[in-house]
Design a protein around this motif. Structure first.
Motif, PDB file in Angstrom:
ATOM      1  N   GLY A 168      36.067  47.472  41.278  1.00 57.73           N
ATOM      2  CA  GLY A 168      35.768  48.604  40.422  1.00 57.73           C
ATOM      3  C   GLY A 168      36.203  49.929  40.990  1.00 57.73           C
ATOM      4  N   ASP A 169      37.137  49.931  41.917  1.00 57.75           N
ATOM      5  CA  ASP A 169      37.594  51.189  42.501  1.00 57.75           C
ATOM      6  C   ASP A 169      38.934  51.641  41.936  1.00 57.75           C
ATOM      7  OD1 ASP A 169      39.195  50.115  45.577  1.00 57.75           O
ATOM      8  OD2 ASP A 169      38.864  49.016  43.713  1.00 57.75           O
ATOM      9  N   ARG A 170      39.361  51.012  40.877  1.00 59.23           N
ATOM     10  CA  ARG A 170      40.641  51.338  40.265  1.00 59.23           C
ATOM     11  C   ARG A 170      40.420  52.130  38.976  1.00 59.23           C
ATOM     12  NH1 ARG A 170      43.766  48.459  36.687  1.00 59.23           N
ATOM     13  NH2 ARG A 170      42.157  46.825  36.573  1.00 59.23           N
ATOM     14  N   ALA A 171      41.069  53.262  38.827  1.00 61.26           N
ATOM     15  CA  ALA A 171      40.859  54.121  37.662  1.00 61.26           C
ATOM     16  C   ALA A 171      41.172  53.395  36.357  1.00 61.26           C
ATOM     17  CB  ALA A 171      41.697  55.396  37.778  1.00 61.26           C
ATOM     18  N   GLY A 172      42.223  52.581  36.364  1.00 64.89           N
ATOM     19  CA  GLY A 172      42.624  51.867  35.159  1.00 64.89           C
ATOM     20  C   GLY A 172      41.626  50.827  34.697  1.00 64.89           C
ATOM     21  N   PHE A 173      40.640  50.533  35.517  1.00 63.11           N
ATOM     22  CA  PHE A 173      39.617  49.548  35.192  1.00 63.11           C
ATOM     23  C   PHE A 173      38.641  50.071  34.151  1.00 63.11           C
ATOM     24  CE2 PHE A 173      37.062  45.893  36.067  1.00 63.11           C
ATOM     25  CZ  PHE A 173      35.743  46.294  36.123  1.00 63.11           C
ATOM     26  N   GLY A 179      28.312  47.772  40.021  1.00 61.62           N
ATOM     27  CA  GLY A 179      28.425  46.776  38.959  1.00 61.62           C
ATOM     28  C   GLY A 179      29.674  45.938  39.038  1.00 61.62           C
ATOM     29  N   GLY A 180      30.510  46.156  40.056  1.00 60.38           N
ATOM     30  CA  GLY A 180      31.746  45.418  40.199  1.00 60.38           C
ATOM     31  C   GLY A 180      31.529  44.028  40.754  1.00 60.38           C
ATOM     32  N   SER A 181      32.576  43.445  41.311  1.00 60.45           N
ATOM     33  CA  SER A 181      32.542  42.057  41.752  1.00 60.45           C
ATOM     34  C   SER A 181      31.550  41.825  42.886  1.00 60.45           C
ATOM     35  CB  SER A 181      33.932  41.601  42.186  1.00 60.45           C
ATOM     36  OG  SER A 181      34.428  42.444  43.209  1.00 60.45           O
ATOM     37  N   SER A 182      31.272  42.851  43.637  1.00 54.40           N
ATOM     38  CA  SER A 182      30.308  42.720  44.730  1.00 54.40           C
ATOM     39  C   SER A 182      28.938  43.178  44.247  1.00 54.40           C
ATOM     40  CB  SER A 182      30.732  43.555  45.931  1.00 54.40           C
ATOM     41  OG  SER A 182      29.709  43.588  46.901  1.00 54.40           O
ATOM     42  N   ARG A 183      27.907  42.557  44.744  1.00 58.35           N
ATOM     43  CA  ARG A 183      26.566  42.985  44.380  1.00 58.35           C
ATOM     44  C   ARG A 183      26.227  44.313  45.030  1.00 58.35           C
ATOM     45  NH1 ARG A 183      22.615  37.654  44.360  1.00 58.35           N
ATOM     46  NH2 ARG A 183      23.755  36.479  42.769  1.00 58.35           N
ATOM     47  N   MET A 184      26.958  44.641  46.090  1.00 58.20           N
ATOM     48  CA  MET A 184      26.704  45.891  46.782  1.00 58.20           C
ATOM     49  C   MET A 184      27.603  46.972  46.194  1.00 58.20           C
ATOM     50  SD  MET A 184      24.358  45.124  48.848  1.00 58.20           S
ATOM     51  CE  MET A 184      24.345  46.576  49.894  1.00 58.20           C
ATOM     52  N   PRO A 185      27.143  48.185  46.118  1.00 55.91           N
ATOM     53  CA  PRO A 185      27.995  49.266  45.633  1.00 55.91           C
ATOM     54  C   PRO A 185      29.198  49.462  46.548  1.00 55.91           C
ATOM     55  CG  PRO A 185      25.704  49.950  45.663  1.00 55.91           C
ATOM     56  CD  PRO A 185      25.775  48.656  46.409  1.00 55.91           C
ATOM     57  N   TYR A 186      30.258  49.969  45.959  1.00 54.59           N
ATOM     58  CA  TYR A 186      31.454  50.301  46.727  1.00 54.59           C
ATOM     59  C   TYR A 186      31.414  51.776  47.100  1.00 54.59           C
ATOM     60  CZ  TYR A 186      36.155  52.020  47.461  1.00 54.59           C
ATOM     61  OH  TYR A 186      37.244  52.668  47.972  1.00 54.59           O
ATOM     62  N   TYR A 187      31.807  52.085  48.315  1.00 53.40           N
ATOM     63  CA  TYR A 187      31.953  53.472  48.754  1.00 53.40           C
ATOM     64  C   TYR A 187      33.284  53.631  49.457  1.00 53.40           C
ATOM     65  CZ  TYR A 187      26.917  53.957  47.937  1.00 53.40           C
ATOM     66  OH  TYR A 187      25.668  53.987  47.363  1.00 53.40           O
ATOM     67  N   PRO A 227      35.399  42.182  32.507  1.00 52.46           N
ATOM     68  CA  PRO A 227      36.816  42.100  32.879  1.00 52.46           C
ATOM     69  C   PRO A 227      37.278  40.660  32.964  1.00 52.46           C
ATOM     70  CG  PRO A 227      35.490  42.585  34.796  1.00 52.46           C
ATOM     71  CD  PRO A 227      34.557  42.627  33.621  1.00 52.46           C
ATOM     72  N   PRO A 228      38.550  40.398  32.697  1.00 48.55           N
ATOM     73  CA  PRO A 228      39.070  39.029  32.789  1.00 48.55           C
ATOM     74  C   PRO A 228      39.029  38.481  34.202  1.00 48.55           C
ATOM     75  CG  PRO A 228      40.846  40.598  32.473  1.00 48.55           C
ATOM     76  CD  PRO A 228      39.563  41.358  32.307  1.00 48.55           C
ATOM     77  N   ILE A 229      39.164  39.375  35.171  1.00 49.43           N
ATOM     78  CA  ILE A 229      39.111  38.991  36.577  1.00 49.43           C
ATOM     79  C   ILE A 229      38.135  39.924  37.275  1.00 49.43           C
ATOM     80  CG2 ILE A 229      40.423  38.740  38.724  1.00 49.43           C
ATOM     81  CD1 ILE A 229      42.926  38.329  37.015  1.00 49.43           C
ATOM     82  N   ALA A 230      37.279  39.366  38.126  1.00 52.43           N
ATOM     83  CA  ALA A 230      36.319  40.196  38.836  1.00 52.43           C
ATOM     84  C   ALA A 230      37.038  41.205  39.714  1.00 52.43           C
ATOM     85  CB  ALA A 230      35.416  39.312  39.695  1.00 52.43           C
TER      86      ALA A 230
END
Length: 128
Positions: free
Chosen positions: A109-114, A52-60, A103-106
């Motif tokens: 989504g790999d940051r805990a504080g997000f 669901g982050g800035s990329s349409r592809m999941p992050y791993y 989020p204010p900036i895309a």
């Protein structure tokens, strides 16, 4: 009130598989940012996978690419992490995390504080 409840952890031999679940209540997972983090003893919490982050592809994370798959079932309001070919170094407490506000900036989504909401964690132990 948002609640995230993980399940599916356990003890498995190296090379085996586990499927973690993160059941959400209070908000729908369909339009949210969600992720799986893990924390091993003495190590920092790290993002394993995010969706669901800035990329349409999941992050791993590089360490799990090709072995782990993140997904979500909107009908069940649940996120999953399918973990295959497990290794001893995958041993950790696994946490699910969610963010429902834009989020204010895309971000990837790999940051805990997000993330705003966290589950209680589920232990995954891989024996070698």
């Amino acid at each position: 009130q948002v609640q995230l409840v993980e399940s599916g952890g356990g003890l498995v031999q190296a090379g085996g598989s586990l499927r973690l679940s993160c059941a959400a209540s209070g908000r729908t997972v369909s339009s949210s940012y969600m992720a799986w983090f893990r924390q091993a003893p003495g190590k920092e919490r790290e993002c394993v996978s995010a969706i669901g982050g800035s990329s349409r592809m999941p992050y791993y994370a590089d360490s799990v690419k090709g072995r782990f798959t993140i997904s979500r079932d909107t009908a069940k309001n649940t996120m999953f992490l399918q973990m295959n070919s497990l290794k001893a170094e995958d041993t950790a407490v696994y946490y699910c995390a969610a963010r429902f506000r834009v989020p204010p900036i895309a971000e990837r989504g790999d940051r805990a504080g997000f993330y705003d909401y966290w589950g209680q964690g589920t232990q995954v132990t891989v024996s070698s």
